[in-house]
Motif scaffolding. Structure first.
Motif, PDB file in Angstrom:
ATOM      1  N   GLU A 125    -127.931 -10.829   9.570  1.00  0.00           N
ATOM      2  CA  GLU A 125    -129.019 -10.243   8.787  1.00  0.00           C
ATOM      3  C   GLU A 125    -130.052  -9.588   9.706  1.00  0.00           C
ATOM      4  OE1 GLU A 125    -129.221 -10.088   5.509  1.00  0.00           O
ATOM      5  OE2 GLU A 125    -127.531 -11.408   5.013  1.00  0.00           O
ATOM      6  N   ALA A 126    -130.778  -8.630   9.135  1.00  0.00           N
ATOM      7  CA  ALA A 126    -131.829  -7.933   9.895  1.00  0.00           C
ATOM      8  C   ALA A 126    -133.008  -8.868  10.159  1.00  0.00           C
ATOM      9  CB  ALA A 126    -132.313  -6.722   9.099  1.00  0.00           C
ATOM     10  N   ALA A 160    -138.123 -13.695   4.999  1.00  0.00           N
ATOM     11  CA  ALA A 160    -136.917 -13.260   4.261  1.00  0.00           C
ATOM     12  C   ALA A 160    -135.655 -13.738   4.983  1.00  0.00           C
ATOM     13  CB  ALA A 160    -136.919 -11.737   4.131  1.00  0.00           C
ATOM     14  N   PHE A 161    -135.643 -13.628   6.304  1.00  0.00           N
ATOM     15  CA  PHE A 161    -134.465 -14.022   7.093  1.00  0.00           C
ATOM     16  C   PHE A 161    -134.197 -15.521   6.920  1.00  0.00           C
ATOM     17  CE2 PHE A 161    -132.483 -15.590  11.008  1.00  0.00           C
ATOM     18  CZ  PHE A 161    -131.432 -14.702  11.187  1.00  0.00           C
ATOM     19  N   PHE A 162    -135.230 -16.338   7.113  1.00  0.00           N
ATOM     20  CA  PHE A 162    -135.000 -17.790   7.044  1.00  0.00           C
ATOM     21  C   PHE A 162    -134.752 -18.259   5.606  1.00  0.00           C
ATOM     22  CE2 PHE A 162    -136.395 -17.502  11.411  1.00  0.00           C
ATOM     23  CZ  PHE A 162    -135.576 -18.440  12.032  1.00  0.00           C
ATOM     24  N   ASP A 163    -135.269 -17.512   4.610  1.00  0.00           N
ATOM     25  CA  ASP A 163    -134.924 -17.823   3.209  1.00  0.00           C
ATOM     26  C   ASP A 163    -133.428 -17.632   2.992  1.00  0.00           C
ATOM     27  OD1 ASP A 163    -137.450 -18.502   2.518  1.00  0.00           O
ATOM     28  OD2 ASP A 163    -137.941 -16.626   1.460  1.00  0.00           O
ATOM     29  N   LYS A 164    -132.888 -16.566   3.595  1.00  0.00           N
ATOM     30  CA  LYS A 164    -131.441 -16.303   3.465  1.00  0.00           C
ATOM     31  C   LYS A 164    -130.626 -17.398   4.156  1.00  0.00           C
ATOM     32  CE  LYS A 164    -131.762 -11.348   2.936  1.00  0.00           C
ATOM     33  NZ  LYS A 164    -132.039 -10.168   3.738  1.00  0.00           N
ATOM     34  N   VAL A 165    -131.104 -17.862   5.309  1.00  0.00           N
ATOM     35  CA  VAL A 165    -130.397 -18.960   6.003  1.00  0.00           C
ATOM     36  C   VAL A 165    -130.368 -20.171   5.074  1.00  0.00           C
ATOM     37  CG1 VAL A 165    -130.389 -20.508   8.013  1.00  0.00           C
ATOM     38  CG2 VAL A 165    -131.155 -18.143   8.293  1.00  0.00           C
TER      39      VAL A 165
END
Ligand code: NAD
Length: 260
Positions: free
Chosen positions: A61-62, A73-78
């Motif tokens: 992810e970006a 946003a990145f760590f929410d996706k993780v």
């Protein structure tokens, strides 16, 4: 069975196959870990995706670590995809080229802010978002360099950023240790990478490091990868707040490369 079998972790800072993060990714994959990656911008995405596939990653992810919204946003996706996390590697640094080429005493406020933000604060920003997912304890490792504690010509503001990063490692180790999370820094000898090309006269630095080291040579990205895999694994369960050198012993020498 690999030493990271059954563990899931993020490797932040992969740019290409010369990156230290790539040496780490290969070692962690070989040792059985499931890996997730970030990329910075579309240009690097084209390089990172094929590499991530080679180590069977399905999380790419970006993430620009200078932006809090992107970090969230990145760590929410993780969290969405994995729920829990066992380890995180931070292999990210940036400084304006001018700040590395010009005399240190001329460093501007903005160049100082930028180098410290991306190269040191971002470890704290990532750690505070990763830690709540490390429910069974975990391990975090960041990449540093000897320029944090000694004057290395051309390293300039990056040396100050690495000093802040190493101090942050110790304070994070104190806070997160209460949750069973270990935090360490790995101090690598010079390796030819994209980031390293910004450091003035890097070729000379590599020659001097090889000659002044105990092993009489420089280290490889694979050697850094192997030691990182150990620090991330339960084999290092008693190690935290440490700066671990992988520099062929250069840091214990006099710094004098001697007479050939
Ligand atoms: P590299 O260029 O391959 O990696 C640096 C990474 O930082 C890149 O992936 C880049 O995309 C990322 N990055 C920069 N700004 C970012 C931002 N705003 N958001 C997200 N990512 C960003 O070079 P490398 O040498 O593998 O560097 C990795 C780490 O190792 C750095 O911390 C570097 O200081 C450290 N290190 C390198 C050496 C060396 O000689 N190469 C020695 C000791 C420590």
């Amino acid at each position: 069975m690999g030493i990271l079998e059954g563990k899931r972790g993020l490797i932040l800072g992969l740019a290409n196959d010369k990156s230290i993060a790539w040496g780490i990714a290969q070692a962690c994959h070989r040792e059985g870990a499931e890996l997730g990656f970030n990329f910075l911008g579309e240009q690097l995405e084209r390089r990172v995706r094929p590499l991530a596939k080679k180590v069977n990653s399905r999380f790419i992810e970006a993430l620009d670590v200078s932006d809090d919204a992107q970090l969230d946003a990145f760590f929410d996706k993780v969290k969405e995809q994995w729920g829990e996390l066992d380890f995180m590697v931070h292999s990210i640094a940036f400084a304006n080229k001018d700040a590395l080429r010009n005399p240190f005493s001329t460093t501007s406020r903005e160049d100082f802010r930028l180098a410290l933000d991306i190269s040191a604060y971002s470890f704290i920003a990532c750690a505070q978002r990763a830690a709540p997912m490390m429910k069974a304890g975990g391990s975090m490792v960041t990449m540093t360099y000897l320029g944090a504690e000694r004057v290395i010509p051309g390293y300039n503001v990056m040396g100050v950023a690495k000093a802040a990063l190493e101090a942050s490692t110790r304070y994070l180790a104190q806070d997160l240790g209460k949750q069973g999370i270990r935090v360490n820094a790995l101090s690598a000898g010079p390796i030819r990478t994209l980031a390293a090309s910004a450091v003035g006269d890097f070729r000379k630095l590599m020659e001097k490091s090889a000659r002044g080291s105990m092993l009489g040579r420089n280290v490889s990205q694979n050697e850094v990868g192997n030691t990182t895999a150990y620090l991330l694994s339960d084999l290092a369960s008693g190690v935290s707040g440490e700066v671990h050198y992988v520099d062929a012993g250069f840091h214990v020498g006099s710094g004098d490369p001697g007479i050939e």
